[in-house]
Motif scaffolding. Structure first.
Motif, PDB file in Angstrom:
ATOM      1  N   GLY A  79       2.406   5.608  -3.007  1.00 57.35           N
ATOM      2  CA  GLY A  79       3.727   5.037  -2.788  1.00 57.35           C
ATOM      3  C   GLY A  79       4.756   5.574  -3.760  1.00 57.35           C
ATOM      4  N   VAL A 138       9.208  -1.160  -5.821  1.00 57.17           N
ATOM      5  CA  VAL A 138       8.513  -0.345  -4.821  1.00 57.17           C
ATOM      6  C   VAL A 138       9.433  -0.105  -3.632  1.00 57.17           C
ATOM      7  N   VAL A 162      -0.024  -0.876  -3.810  1.00 52.66           N
ATOM      8  CA  VAL A 162      -0.093  -0.370  -5.178  1.00 52.66           C
ATOM      9  C   VAL A 162      -0.906  -1.348  -6.017  1.00 52.66           C
ATOM     10  N   SER A 170       5.410   2.662   0.540  1.00 51.01           N
ATOM     11  CA  SER A 170       3.999   2.605   0.174  1.00 51.01           C
ATOM     12  C   SER A 170       3.136   3.013   1.352  1.00 51.01           C
TER      13      SER A 170
END
Length: 369
Positions: free
Chosen positions: A215, A231, A238, A234
């Motif tokens: 990601g 984030v 993660v 992805s």
């Protein structure tokens, strides 16, 4: 082979590379290879056309493969004009043709209804229409998701995920998480997980660790040894202990054209990302040779398929039959001890363990397009 009228323009093949942000160096091509060139007999395909009209989806490698037994030798049929700083691109509808120049074959280009002069000019055509040198999208996609660390000890110096919001052990898009360590730059970063460990088949030496992307994130801030990240994309959730690295620049190369290595190289196909058993054209392979062995982007290696093992019917001995050249790989991403390459030819199914080696001085081999 019928020899057609004289013209100029093969140099325009360079434009396809320039359009992709690639700088092509002509210095090495001004020596023996260009001076000797290809003859009408030793370098052309028996079924080479006199003329070929470029269509959408072609690549420069594909087009040269219609004329040459070994497409990577196309620099030898260029008409190099050092005065041209901005060579033309090749577009669908253009016509590539064979002609005789001083007793050896050369390739020219016609644009539309007439022969195009090699003089600087501007042509307003969408960039996306230009013909690529090779199928580049597969390589770009691969480089987004894979990278190599040469030394395992380097991993100890890299930042890694230590936790997420609300004590999450795994995080996805939109989540904030925290990593420990220094992360250079202020832009996007990638999350990586250690994948395959590559070893030299003969010596057992560790050649590199493959990092697989899981990601990406936006770097918000760094507070002492903790980096705060959000984030953004992805491929997988993660996790704690995933590695954090600035994203690599995805320029394929700074100097590129297919050519033989400057010195003899002999190695092995180590792996095929994704665990595929049989290898075909346009698949990426990992090789056990790298920059320390003289490999650079654009270097071409022949692939020799391993000979079968048989038993002598009289003595019962186990024998290895001779290998056969069965394909061709072009190196696009060399690391210090290993490389990634793209299979450009495969006359039969290749496999992990097959030998790779430099072409002979004249570039001849049994592997065909």
């Amino acid at each position: 082979m019928k020899q057609t009228r004289v013209g100029k323009a093969w140099r325009r093949w360079l434009g396809g590379m320039a359009a992709l942000g690639m700088m092509v160096a002509l210095g090495p091509l001004s020596g023996t290879a260009l001076a000797q060139g290809l003859s009408w007999d030793d370098g052309l395909r028996g079924d080479a056309p006199e003329r070929y009209t470029v269509v959408r989806g072609d690549t420069l490698w594909d087009i040269s493969g219609r004329f040459l037994r070994h497409p990577w030798r196309w620099p030898e049929v260029w008409q190099v004009n050092p005065q041209i700083r901005n060579p033309h691109l090749i577009y669908p509808g253009d016509v590539v043709y064979l002609y005789d120049c001083n007793g050896r074959p050369c390739l020219g280009l016609e644009r539309g209804q007439g022969q195009v002069r090699l003089s600087p000019q501007m042509r307003t055509i969408p960039h996306r229409e230009a013909i690529e040198p090779i199928p580049l999208e597969a390589i770009r996609h691969f480089l987004r998701d894979h990278r190599i660390v040469d030394d395992p000890e380097d991993l100890e110096e890299l930042a890694y995920v230590v936790g997420g919001d609300d004590r999450r052990l795994m995080s996805g898009v939109g989540d904030r998480l925290y990593a420990r360590g220094e992360v250079e730059g202020s832009g996007r970063v990638g999350f990586y997980r250690v994948g395959e460990r590559f070893h030299d088949p003969a010596s057992g030496e560790l050649l590199g660790l493959e990092l697989e992307s899981v990601g990406q994130a936006r770097r918000e801030r760094q507070e002492e040894e903790i980096v705060v990240l959000e984030v953004t994309t992805s491929r997988q959730e993660v996790r704690n202990n995933d590695i954090v690295l600035p994203l690599e620049a995805h320029d394929l190369v700074t100097e590129y054209y297919p050519r033989a290595p400057e010195r003899e190289v002999e190695g092995t196909i180590l792996s095929v990302p994704g665990g595929v058993q049989f290898i075909g054209r346009l698949q990426v392979v990992a090789l056990d040779r790298g920059r320390r062995d003289g490999l650079e982007p654009g270097h071409v290696l022949l692939v020799e398929q391993r000979g079968e093992r048989v038993h002598d019917p009289r003595t019962g001995e186990s024998l290895s039959l001779p290998g056969e050249d069965a394909g061709m790989v072009m190196v696009f991403k060399p690391y210090e001890k290993m490389s990634y390459g793209l299979v450009m030819k495969a006359s039969r199914s290749l496999s992990v363990g097959d030998r790779v080696h430099s072409p002979s001085p004249r570039g001849l081999g049994s592997a065909q397009r």
